[in-house]
Design an enzyme around this catalytic site. Structure first.
Site, mmCIF file in Angstrom:
data_model
loop_
_atom_site.group_PDB
_atom_site.id
_atom_site.type_symbol
_atom_site.label_atom_id
_atom_site.label_comp_id
_atom_site.label_asym_id
_atom_site.label_seq_id
_atom_site.Cartn_x
_atom_site.Cartn_y
_atom_site.Cartn_z
ATOM 1 N N GLY A 270 0.826 -1.219 0.000
ATOM 2 C CA GLY A 270 0.000 0.000 0.000
ATOM 3 C C GLY A 270 0.853 1.259 0.000
ATOM 4 C CB ALA A 271 4.272 1.851 -1.219
ATOM 5 C CB SER A 272 0.005 3.618 -4.471
ATOM 6 O OG SER A 272 -1.111 3.062 -3.826
ATOM 7 C CB SER A 273 -2.337 6.766 -1.600
ATOM 8 O OG SER A 273 -3.077 5.714 -1.038
ATOM 9 C CE1 TYR B 264 -9.706 -0.308 8.269
ATOM 10 C CE2 TYR B 264 -10.366 0.448 10.450
ATOM 11 C CZ TYR B 264 -9.454 0.431 9.411
ATOM 12 O OH TYR B 264 -8.283 1.148 9.517
ATOM 13 C CB SER C 233 -7.202 0.610 13.370
ATOM 14 O OG SER C 233 -8.099 1.631 13.706
HETATM 15 N N1 LIG Z 1 -6.650 6.916 7.597
HETATM 16 C C1 LIG Z 1 -6.821 6.637 8.877
HETATM 17 O O1 LIG Z 1 -7.319 7.459 9.670
HETATM 18 C C2 LIG Z 1 -6.367 5.282 9.418
HETATM 19 C C3 LIG Z 1 -6.517 5.045 10.794
HETATM 20 C C4 LIG Z 1 -6.094 3.812 11.314
HETATM 21 C C5 LIG Z 1 -5.520 2.888 10.477
HETATM 22 N N2 LIG Z 1 -5.383 3.142 9.135
HETATM 23 C C6 LIG Z 1 -4.764 2.108 8.293
HETATM 24 O O2 LIG Z 1 -3.693 2.671 7.547
HETATM 25 C C7 LIG Z 1 -3.452 1.853 6.401
HETATM 26 C C8 LIG Z 1 -3.259 2.751 5.198
HETATM 27 O O3 LIG Z 1 -4.469 3.422 4.933
HETATM 28 P P1 LIG Z 1 -4.527 4.958 4.491
HETATM 29 O O4 LIG Z 1 -5.280 5.698 5.514
HETATM 30 O O5 LIG Z 1 -3.174 5.406 4.111
HETATM 31 O O6 LIG Z 1 -5.522 4.855 3.242
HETATM 32 P P2 LIG Z 1 -5.240 4.916 1.670
HETATM 33 O O7 LIG Z 1 -4.627 6.199 1.308
HETATM 34 O O8 LIG Z 1 -6.523 4.509 1.061
HETATM 35 O O9 LIG Z 1 -4.135 3.783 1.428
HETATM 36 C C9 LIG Z 1 -4.460 2.433 1.313
HETATM 37 C C10 LIG Z 1 -3.370 1.760 0.523
HETATM 38 O O10 LIG Z 1 -3.672 0.361 0.449
HETATM 39 C C11 LIG Z 1 -3.642 -0.011 -0.921
HETATM 40 N N3 LIG Z 1 -4.557 -1.133 -1.158
HETATM 41 C C12 LIG Z 1 -5.876 -1.215 -0.919
HETATM 42 N N4 LIG Z 1 -6.343 -2.403 -1.311
HETATM 43 C C13 LIG Z 1 -5.294 -3.095 -1.804
HETATM 44 C C14 LIG Z 1 -5.149 -4.368 -2.369
HETATM 45 N N5 LIG Z 1 -6.191 -5.203 -2.531
HETATM 46 N N6 LIG Z 1 -3.917 -4.776 -2.764
HETATM 47 C C15 LIG Z 1 -2.849 -3.946 -2.635
HETATM 48 N N7 LIG Z 1 -2.930 -2.718 -2.130
HETATM 49 C C16 LIG Z 1 -4.140 -2.292 -1.720
HETATM 50 C C17 LIG Z 1 -4.084 1.237 -1.688
HETATM 51 O O11 LIG Z 1 -3.728 1.109 -3.050
HETATM 52 P P3 LIG Z 1 -4.415 2.008 -4.211
HETATM 53 O O12 LIG Z 1 -3.655 3.298 -4.228
HETATM 54 O O13 LIG Z 1 -4.209 1.197 -5.435
HETATM 55 O O14 LIG Z 1 -5.853 2.175 -3.830
HETATM 56 C C18 LIG Z 1 -3.307 2.285 -0.923
HETATM 57 O O15 LIG Z 1 -1.956 2.299 -1.318
HETATM 58 C C19 LIG Z 1 -4.648 0.903 6.281
HETATM 59 O O16 LIG Z 1 -4.268 -0.384 6.731
HETATM 60 C C20 LIG Z 1 -5.663 1.523 7.223
HETATM 61 O O17 LIG Z 1 -6.534 0.549 7.741
HETATM 62 C C21 LIG Z 1 -5.791 4.329 8.593
#
Ligand SMILES: NC(=O)c1ccc[n+]([C@@H]2O[C@H](COP(=O)([O-])OP(=O)(O)OC[C@H]3O[C@@H](n4cnc5c(N)ncnc54)[C@H](OP(=O)(O)O)[C@@H]3O)[C@@H](O)[C@H]2O)c1
Length: 334
Positions: free
Chosen positions: A9-12, A193, A171
């Site tokens: 998930g390094a793309s964003s 989730y 989380s």
């Molecule tokens: N945002 C928050 O407040 C928060 C809080 C607690 C925990 N988290 C955790 O932090 C982590 C990163 O999330 P984020 O907030 O940075 O959200 P995000 O910007 O949506 O990043 C999610 C990443 O996971 C990748 N991904 C999703 N489905 C995938 C799949 N089937 N195979 C490979 N890659 C996949 C996405 O790729 P694409 O770019 O291709 O979509 C993206 O790079 C997650 O595990 C999330 O549960 C986030």
């Protein structure tokens, strides 16, 4: 020798910010971006190399909700690497989140208001679906695809000379009450989730129990609440912008509002520098930000027991056997 780090998930969001920060910590890393979308990954690679030309940045295409893709990526990684020093298991989804307005308003006027905003407990439900592998999508993406990845990569991770580290993005929303050993995929509930993140916590504990003697250590992190693609699925970006003044005020009482992916990676970067043998396997590392915007790392004892963690791990091994057999049969027939 360069340290080798794989980030899913390094793309964003967190994954992208983490890659930038890790290269600030060590200019000569070999960073491997594990992404499902190759063109996004290429763009990230180019941007990272533009600011850190001494680093080696490579890409492996993997969709963790598709086991064939996980097997293919693992084969590729085993050909390219002798070992992996760190694997950040970060990719994750929260599909079609629905905000429970009733719970939000009753929480607003209760003593649990800070806790509710810090953990989103009871605030969010999601709509899950079944993948082509016949598994619940949230479970497969957040837990099982990553589990298969580490099973496959064990030869690159288990070394007696120096340890390797798995670091999971879990989380504060991981809740025991949303997880059930009889329904590990959460097919009957509305909070897949939260269940998947609790499953990640259990799995990390079980990995330590089963793999520490082979030089592999595992930790879990919560990055806090940030505005990323994931949270923009809960509220549109303009609503987050409107809410910002309130959230900035709340931050004086609730340090979980890290708000930016950079701040959210604090605990993930901190773990990069720790000796894994010195870490407590039952602790979750939380990124936190003060009201004045300073980042720090907090610890929290996880609400779980090792017996349940081991039972969950055994269930995953059973499911692995089952899906491998199904995939083999499918491949044989086609
Ligand atoms: N945002 C928050 O407040 C928060 C809080 C607690 C925990 N988290 C955790 O932090 C982590 C990163 O999330 P984020 O907030 O940075 O959200 P995000 O910007 O949506 O990043 C999610 C990443 O996971 C990748 N991904 C999703 N489905 C995938 C799949 N089937 N195979 C490979 N890659 C996949 C996405 O790729 P694409 O770019 O291709 O979509 C993206 O790079 C997650 O595990 C999330 O549960 C986030």
């Amino acid at each position: 020798m360069r340290k080798a780090v794989l980030v899913t998930g390094a793309s964003s969001g967190v994954g992208l910010a983490l890659c930038k920060r890790l290269l600030e910590e060590d200019h000569e890393l070999h960073l491997c971006l594990a992404c499902r979308n190759r063109s996004k990954a290429e763009a990230v690679r180019a941007a990272l190399l533009a600011s850190r030309p001494l680093a080696e940045v490579s890409i492996v295409q993997v969709d963790v909700s598709d086991l064939q893709s996980v097997f293919r990526a693992s084969r590729e990684l085993k050909q390219r690497f002798q070992r992996l020093d760190y694997v950040y298991l970060n990719a994750g989804i929260m599909p079609n989140p629905q905000l429970n307005i009733k719970a939000l308003f009753s929480g607003l006027f209760s003593r649990k208001v800070i806790h509710m905003f810090s953990t989103a407990e009871g605030l969010l439900t999601q709509e899950d679906k079944i993948t082509a592998d016949g598994l619940q999508e949230v479970f497969e993406t957040n837990v099982f695809g990553h589990f298969i990845l580490i099973q496959e990569l064990a030869p690159l991770l288990c070394h007696s000379d120096s340890p390797s580290q798995l670091i999971w993005t879990s989380s504060r929303n991981a809740r025991k009450s949303n997880f059930c050993l009889e329904d590990i995929q959460h097919s009957r509930g509305q909070e897949p989730y939260s269940s998947s993140k609790y499953a990640v916590d259990l799995l990390s504990v079980a990995v330590n129990r089963n793999f520490n003697s082979r030089g592999l250590y595992s930790s879990v992190v919560c990055p806090g609440t940030m505005v990323t693609n994931m949270t923009c699925g809960i509220l549109p970006p303009f609503v987050w912008t409107l809410l910002m003044p309130i959230i900035w005020l709340l931050r004086f009482f609730a340090n979980a509002f890290t708000l930016t992916p950079y701040n959210g990676t604090e605990a993930l970067v901190w773990l990069f520098h720790q000796k894994p043998e010195s870490l407590n396997p039952l602790t979750k590392y939380l990124s936190a930000t003060t009201g004045f915007g300073s980042n720090y790392v907090m610890t929290q004892k996880m609400d779980l027991d090792e017996d349940t963690a081991e039972k969950f791990y055994q269930s995953l091994l059973e499911l692995e056997k089952h899906v491998r057999a199904t995939i083999q049969k499918r491949n044989h027939q086609s």
